[in-house]
Design a protein around this motif. Structure first.
Motif, PDB file in Angstrom:
ATOM      1  N   ASP A 190       0.835  -1.203   0.000  1.00 14.74           N
ATOM      2  CA  ASP A 190       0.000   0.000   0.000  1.00 14.74           C
ATOM      3  C   ASP A 190       0.872   1.258   0.000  1.00 14.74           C
ATOM      4  O   ASP A 190       2.079   1.217   0.232  1.00 14.74           O
ATOM      5  CB  ASP A 190      -0.957   0.001   1.192  1.00 14.74           C
ATOM      6  CG  ASP A 190      -0.236  -0.042   2.538  1.00 14.74           C
ATOM      7  OD1 ASP A 190       0.959   0.267   2.572  1.00 14.74           O
ATOM      8  OD2 ASP A 190      -0.874  -0.396   3.544  1.00 14.74           O
ATOM      9  N   ASP A 191       0.230   2.398  -0.272  1.00 11.80           N
ATOM     10  CA  ASP A 191       0.973   3.641  -0.477  1.00 11.80           C
ATOM     11  C   ASP A 191       1.691   4.111   0.779  1.00 11.80           C
ATOM     12  O   ASP A 191       2.827   4.598   0.710  1.00 11.80           O
ATOM     13  CB  ASP A 191       0.018   4.745  -0.961  1.00 11.80           C
ATOM     14  CG  ASP A 191      -0.535   4.443  -2.349  1.00 11.80           C
ATOM     15  OD1 ASP A 191       0.098   3.654  -3.067  1.00 11.80           O
ATOM     16  OD2 ASP A 191      -1.599   4.998  -2.695  1.00 11.80           O
ATOM     17  N   LYS A 192       1.048   3.975   1.934  1.00 14.82           N
ATOM     18  CA  LYS A 192       1.658   4.455   3.173  1.00 14.82           C
ATOM     19  C   LYS A 192       2.916   3.655   3.514  1.00 14.82           C
ATOM     20  O   LYS A 192       3.955   4.215   3.863  1.00 14.82           O
ATOM     21  CB  LYS A 192       0.661   4.381   4.322  1.00 14.82           C
ATOM     22  CG  LYS A 192       1.179   5.016   5.613  1.00 14.82           C
ATOM     23  CD  LYS A 192       0.140   4.989   6.700  1.00 14.82           C
ATOM     24  CE  LYS A 192       0.621   5.731   7.947  1.00 14.82           C
ATOM     25  NZ  LYS A 192       1.940   5.283   8.420  1.00 14.82           N
ATOM     26  N   PHE A 193       2.806   2.323   3.410  1.00 18.72           N
ATOM     27  CA  PHE A 193       3.962   1.489   3.710  1.00 18.72           C
ATOM     28  C   PHE A 193       5.090   1.740   2.713  1.00 18.72           C
ATOM     29  O   PHE A 193       6.273   1.764   3.072  1.00 18.72           O
ATOM     30  CB  PHE A 193       3.564   0.016   3.694  1.00 18.72           C
ATOM     31  CG  PHE A 193       4.662  -0.916   4.131  1.00 18.72           C
ATOM     32  CD1 PHE A 193       5.031  -1.006   5.464  1.00 18.72           C
ATOM     33  CD2 PHE A 193       5.338  -1.692   3.208  1.00 18.72           C
ATOM     34  CE1 PHE A 193       6.048  -1.845   5.867  1.00 18.72           C
ATOM     35  CE2 PHE A 193       6.353  -2.544   3.601  1.00 18.72           C
ATOM     36  CZ  PHE A 193       6.710  -2.624   4.941  1.00 18.72           C
ATOM     37  N   LEU A 194       4.729   1.957   1.439  1.00 16.26           N
ATOM     38  CA  LEU A 194       5.731   2.263   0.421  1.00 16.26           C
ATOM     39  C   LEU A 194       6.410   3.591   0.716  1.00 16.26           C
ATOM     40  O   LEU A 194       7.647   3.709   0.606  1.00 16.26           O
ATOM     41  CB  LEU A 194       5.075   2.301  -0.956  1.00 16.26           C
ATOM     42  CG  LEU A 194       5.971   2.721  -2.128  1.00 16.26           C
ATOM     43  CD1 LEU A 194       7.124   1.746  -2.312  1.00 16.26           C
ATOM     44  CD2 LEU A 194       5.161   2.830  -3.407  1.00 16.26           C
ATOM     45  N   ALA A 195       5.629   4.600   1.089  1.00 17.91           N
ATOM     46  CA  ALA A 195       6.205   5.914   1.396  1.00 17.91           C
ATOM     47  C   ALA A 195       7.153   5.831   2.586  1.00 17.91           C
ATOM     48  O   ALA A 195       8.250   6.416   2.567  1.00 17.91           O
ATOM     49  CB  ALA A 195       5.094   6.923   1.670  1.00 17.91           C
TER      50      ALA A 195
END
Length: 212
Positions: free
Chosen positions: A171-176
């Motif tokens: 997901d985007d948060k974990f990637l960021a």
């Protein structure tokens, strides 16, 4: 180089044009390589980025401010830095630029500046940034441009390493969060494991103790 060019054995019988060795290396090799490089550069930078770089170049103090142009500098501010200057400051910036170029033509040290870094440092050391504070602000904004561009390129390069085919559902948060740790790994190395555990514990009470 004036001798006739003969192609390799496999292509010699199909060769029809009688060209010299110089023409072969100039037209068939050198010009082709230059065209490929120009095509790659044109594809790499957008029209807006090229316009920004072109307008920025007029600030360079080389050759006695030969490329210095008040109109183009004001266009640079209006198009790319509208949130950093008010409408009134844009008007005053033009007057500061006109006074600066007159002073630079009469000041030997200012006239012999070779780059924006030296110019910015000279304005700070001599206290002239209080007089040309708007011009100094613009120089600092331009000097940070390569840093911001390099950071963006590092982020996209890191994204290719972090989000692989096996991690495609990340997901985007974990990637960021993962990208921040990877990009700023020099800073993250200064954090100890104990400090991370203490911060994690301080968020809320846990049922399990996080002791090493």
């Amino acid at each position: 180089m004036d001798a006739m060019y003969i192609a390799r054995k496999g292509r010699a019988r199909h060769q029809q044009d009688q060209i010299t060795v110089e023409r072969h290396f100039r037209i068939n090799i050198f010009y082709v390589a230059i065209d490929k490089q120009l095509h790659e550069l044109n594809s790499r930078f957008s029209d807006r980025a090229l316009e920004l770089l072109t307008l920025t170049s007029v600030l360079e103090p080389k050759n006695g401010y030969k490329n210095f142009d008040c109109d183009q500098i004001c266009t640079l501010v209006e198009k790319f830095y509208p949130s950093d200057f008010t409408s009134q400051e844009m008007v005053h910036l033009r007057y500061q630029l006109q006074h600066f170029i007159r002073e630079a033509q009469n000041d030997g040290k200012l006239r012999n500046m070779s780059n924006l870094q030296d110019l910015c440092q000279y304005l700070a050391e001599t206290g002239k940034l209080d007089v040309y504070f708007l011009f100094d602000r613009l120089i600092r904004l331009v000097l940070t441009l390569p840093v911001s561009t390099a950071t963006s390129e590092r982020a996209f390069s890191a994204m290719k390493l972090m989000k692989t085919r096996l991690r495609n559902k990340m997901d985007d948060k974990f990637l960021a969060d993962s990208l921040v740790i990877y990009i700023e790994r020099e800073i993250s190395k200064s954090f100890s494991l104990d400090a991370i555990i203490d911060d994690f514990k301080s968020v809320k009470d846990r049922r399990v103790l996080f002791d090493l």
